[in-house]
Every structure is written in structure tokens, then in C-alpha cells.
Scaffold this motif. Structure first.
Motif, PDB file in Angstrom:
ATOM      1  N   ALA A   1     -50.721 -49.091   6.526  1.00 59.69           N
ATOM      2  CA  ALA A   1     -49.306 -48.752   6.740  1.00 59.69           C
ATOM      3  C   ALA A   1     -48.438 -50.006   6.744  1.00 59.69           C
ATOM      4  N   GLY A   2     -48.831 -50.993   7.521  1.00 60.74           N
ATOM      5  CA  GLY A   2     -48.050 -52.231   7.580  1.00 60.74           C
ATOM      6  C   GLY A   2     -48.067 -52.973   6.261  1.00 60.74           C
ATOM      7  N   GLY A   3     -49.230 -52.986   5.611  1.00 59.49           N
ATOM      8  CA  GLY A   3     -49.337 -53.673   4.336  1.00 59.49           C
ATOM      9  C   GLY A   3     -48.480 -53.039   3.255  1.00 59.49           C
ATOM     10  N   LEU A   4     -48.518 -51.721   3.163  1.00 56.78           N
ATOM     11  CA  LEU A   4     -47.705 -51.036   2.160  1.00 56.78           C
ATOM     12  C   LEU A   4     -46.212 -51.200   2.442  1.00 56.78           C
ATOM     13  N   TYR A   5     -45.846 -51.217   3.725  1.00 55.66           N
ATOM     14  CA  TYR A   5     -44.439 -51.439   4.085  1.00 55.66           C
ATOM     15  C   TYR A   5     -43.970 -52.822   3.635  1.00 55.66           C
ATOM     16  N   LEU A   6     -44.739 -53.866   3.960  1.00 58.50           N
ATOM     17  CA  LEU A   6     -44.342 -55.216   3.564  1.00 58.50           C
ATOM     18  C   LEU A   6     -44.375 -55.373   2.048  1.00 58.50           C
ATOM     19  N   LEU A   7     -45.389 -54.793   1.411  1.00 56.03           N
ATOM     20  CA  LEU A   7     -45.510 -54.861  -0.043  1.00 56.03           C
ATOM     21  C   LEU A   7     -44.309 -54.193  -0.715  1.00 56.03           C
ATOM     22  N   ALA A   8     -43.955 -52.996  -0.280  1.00 56.76           N
ATOM     23  CA  ALA A   8     -42.814 -52.284  -0.857  1.00 56.76           C
ATOM     24  C   ALA A   8     -41.507 -53.031  -0.612  1.00 56.76           C
ATOM     25  N   THR A   9     -41.339 -53.563   0.589  1.00 58.96           N
ATOM     26  CA  THR A   9     -40.116 -54.306   0.910  1.00 58.96           C
ATOM     27  C   THR A   9     -40.002 -55.554   0.047  1.00 58.96           C
TER      28      THR A   9
ATOM     29  N   GLY B   1     -51.144 -58.974  13.465  1.00 62.33           N
ATOM     30  CA  GLY B   1     -50.143 -59.664  14.275  1.00 62.33           C
ATOM     31  C   GLY B   1     -49.679 -60.961  13.637  1.00 62.33           C
ATOM     32  N   THR B   2     -50.621 -61.725  13.083  1.00 61.14           N
ATOM     33  CA  THR B   2     -50.276 -63.016  12.490  1.00 61.14           C
ATOM     34  C   THR B   2     -49.560 -62.866  11.156  1.00 61.14           C
ATOM     35  N   VAL B   3     -50.138 -62.081  10.261  1.00 55.19           N
ATOM     36  CA  VAL B   3     -49.565 -61.943   8.918  1.00 55.19           C
ATOM     37  C   VAL B   3     -48.210 -61.242   8.966  1.00 55.19           C
ATOM     38  N   ALA B   4     -48.097 -60.172   9.731  1.00 57.38           N
ATOM     39  CA  ALA B   4     -46.816 -59.473   9.838  1.00 57.38           C
ATOM     40  C   ALA B   4     -45.758 -60.366  10.476  1.00 57.38           C
ATOM     41  N   THR B   5     -46.146 -61.148  11.466  1.00 59.63           N
ATOM     42  CA  THR B   5     -45.195 -62.062  12.094  1.00 59.63           C
ATOM     43  C   THR B   5     -44.669 -63.074  11.091  1.00 59.63           C
ATOM     44  N   VAL B   6     -45.560 -63.665  10.325  1.00 52.15           N
ATOM     45  CA  VAL B   6     -45.137 -64.667   9.337  1.00 52.15           C
ATOM     46  C   VAL B   6     -44.243 -64.025   8.271  1.00 52.15           C
ATOM     47  N   GLY B   7     -44.653 -62.857   7.760  1.00 51.70           N
ATOM     48  CA  GLY B   7     -43.859 -62.181   6.731  1.00 51.70           C
ATOM     49  C   GLY B   7     -42.479 -61.786   7.221  1.00 51.70           C
ATOM     50  N   LEU B   8     -42.419 -61.175   8.400  1.00 48.93           N
ATOM     51  CA  LEU B   8     -41.130 -60.749   8.951  1.00 48.93           C
ATOM     52  C   LEU B   8     -40.252 -61.937   9.319  1.00 48.93           C
ATOM     53  N   ALA B   9     -40.854 -63.006   9.822  1.00 41.31           N
ATOM     54  CA  ALA B   9     -40.079 -64.204  10.163  1.00 41.31           C
ATOM     55  C   ALA B   9     -39.500 -64.859   8.914  1.00 41.31           C
TER      56      ALA B   9
ATOM     57  N   ALA C   1     -48.039 -60.983   1.823  1.00 35.91           N
ATOM     58  CA  ALA C   1     -48.416 -60.584   3.179  1.00 35.91           C
ATOM     59  C   ALA C   1     -48.823 -59.112   3.206  1.00 35.91           C
ATOM     60  N   GLY C   2     -48.095 -58.286   2.480  1.00 42.04           N
ATOM     61  CA  GLY C   2     -48.438 -56.866   2.414  1.00 42.04           C
ATOM     62  C   GLY C   2     -49.798 -56.647   1.777  1.00 42.04           C
ATOM     63  N   ALA C   3     -50.068 -57.359   0.684  1.00 40.30           N
ATOM     64  CA  ALA C   3     -51.370 -57.235   0.026  1.00 40.30           C
ATOM     65  C   ALA C   3     -52.492 -57.699   0.951  1.00 40.30           C
ATOM     66  N   ALA C   4     -52.246 -58.762   1.705  1.00 45.11           N
ATOM     67  CA  ALA C   4     -53.258 -59.260   2.646  1.00 45.11           C
ATOM     68  C   ALA C   4     -53.566 -58.220   3.716  1.00 45.11           C
TER      69      ALA C   4
END
Length: 196
Positions: free
Chosen positions: A52-60, A107-115, A93-96
Motif C-alpha cells: 500500500a505504501g509503496g504503490l502510493y509513493l510510486l503513483a505520487t 518507516g525509514t524509506v517512507a520518511t526519506v521519500g516524504l521528507a 522509494a515506492g518501488a523499494a
């Protein structure tokens, strides 16, 4: 939400296309869909969190990359370069997250991507304040992204449900913001095309 585009409030070289609303609304839909998953999935597994988080970041990230020229920015100029870097970073980040699962990884990858996205949007919002239709939206979205990134690491030890709740809360807030912006842009584009 945004003032109509006129030569007086347009930054040099940033003439938006009438279909700018499309990537804005797609981004909003991605955020709201992710937010809905985080709300309505009562006990998500680590795999669900990753997907879910990966697809969200990937799509964004992909929608951000698509929208750069529609926002009136050449990819080889500023802020096209930093928006491209943020879009590529978010896509990576989404693919990761889709491939690698775990509370610490999420927590780490989403934090870095969102930041990264939040910092770039905050920069664009400040840099083009009053001169670009999306400047206020970038400011707000940048603050939301940086805020989500700042608190996300504190929830790593609480597991998938807590991590998705924090990330999903930020996504819902930004999704509502981008829906309003997209609908306003769509209305303005239709109004401008209807004028003789």
C-alpha cells in the motif's frame, strides 16, 4: 482556492497548460485511495503495509514527473530539475517498499521519500509564491509532507497499523488539498476555454 492565471501573477517561463488539473487530481486520488486503505484495513500485515505504501509513493512520484511540464516548467531548468529529482526519488522509494517489507524499512524509506517531496514542495511554494497557481498548494503540501516525515519514525516500534495510520493521515489531508486544487484548476480551465 487559487487566483486565476494572468500574466501579472505568472512566473517567467511557467505558463501552465489547461490540463494541469489532470495530474493534480490523479495525485489526490492516489493519496485518498491510500488513506482509505489505512482507515478501512483493520489489521494490516507488513506485506500490506509495504504494498500500500509503496504503490502510493510510486503513483505520487510518477504523477509528479508527468505534471512537471504541465505546470509550465522545463525539465532541464529550475525547479523542473528538483521536481524531477523528487519524483524519481519518490518512485524509487515506492518501488523499494513494494519489494522490501518490514517496519523499519517502511518507516525509514517512507520518511526519506516524504521528507524529500515535502522539502521540494516547500521550496517551490516559497520560491513561486504569488507567481504560480500551485504555490500555495505546494506550501501546504510541503508542510504536511515534512510533518508526516518528522513523526513517522516515532511509530516504527508500534507496527504496521500505527505506521499506516500516520502515513495515511498525512495522505488524506494532502489528498483533500489536492482535490480542491484540481477541481479549481479544472473549473478555471473550462471557464477560460468557454470565453470567446
Amino acid at each position: 482556492m487559487n487566483p486565476p492565471l494572468t500574466p501579472a501573477n505568472t512566473a517567467a517561463g511557467t505558463a501552465q497548460r489547461a490540463d494541469l488539473w489532470k495530474p493534480v487530481l490523479l495525485r489526490a486520488l492516489a493519496a485518498l485511495a491510500f488513506g482509505a486503505v489505512t482507515i478501512f484495513w483493520p489489521a494490516p500485515s507488513i506485506q500490506v503495509m509495504g504494498w500500500a505504501g509503496g504503490l502510493y509513493l510510486l503513483a505520487t512520484g510518477l504523477v509528479l514527473l508527468w505534471g512537471i511540464p504541465l505546470a509550465g516548467f522545463p525539465r532541464d531548468g529550475m525547479p523542473g530539475k528538483i521536481l524531477s529529482a523528487a519524483g524519481a526519488g519518490l518512485t524509487g522509494a515506492g518501488a523499494a517498499l513494494v519489494l522490501l517489507h518490514g517496519d523499519m524499512v517502511f518507516g525509514t524509506v517512507a520518511t526519506v521519500g516524504l521528507a524529500l517531496l515535502g522539502a521540494v514542495e516547500l521550496y517551490c511554494g516559497i520560491r513561486y509564491r504569488g507567481r504560480h497557481l500551485l504555490a500555495r498548494d505546494w506550501l501546504a503540501s510541503g508542510i504536511i509532507g515534512l510533518g508526516t516525515a518528522a513523526i513517522l519514525p516515532f511509530f516504527i516500534s508500534l507496527g504496521a497499523h500505527a505506521l499506516l495510520g500516520v502515513a495515511g493521515g498525512g495522505a488524506i489531508i494532502s489528498g483533500v488539498l489536492w482535490v480542491l486544487s484540481g477541481l479549481t484548476l479544472r473549473h478555471d480551465a473550462r471557464t477560460a476555454s468557454a470565453k470567446p
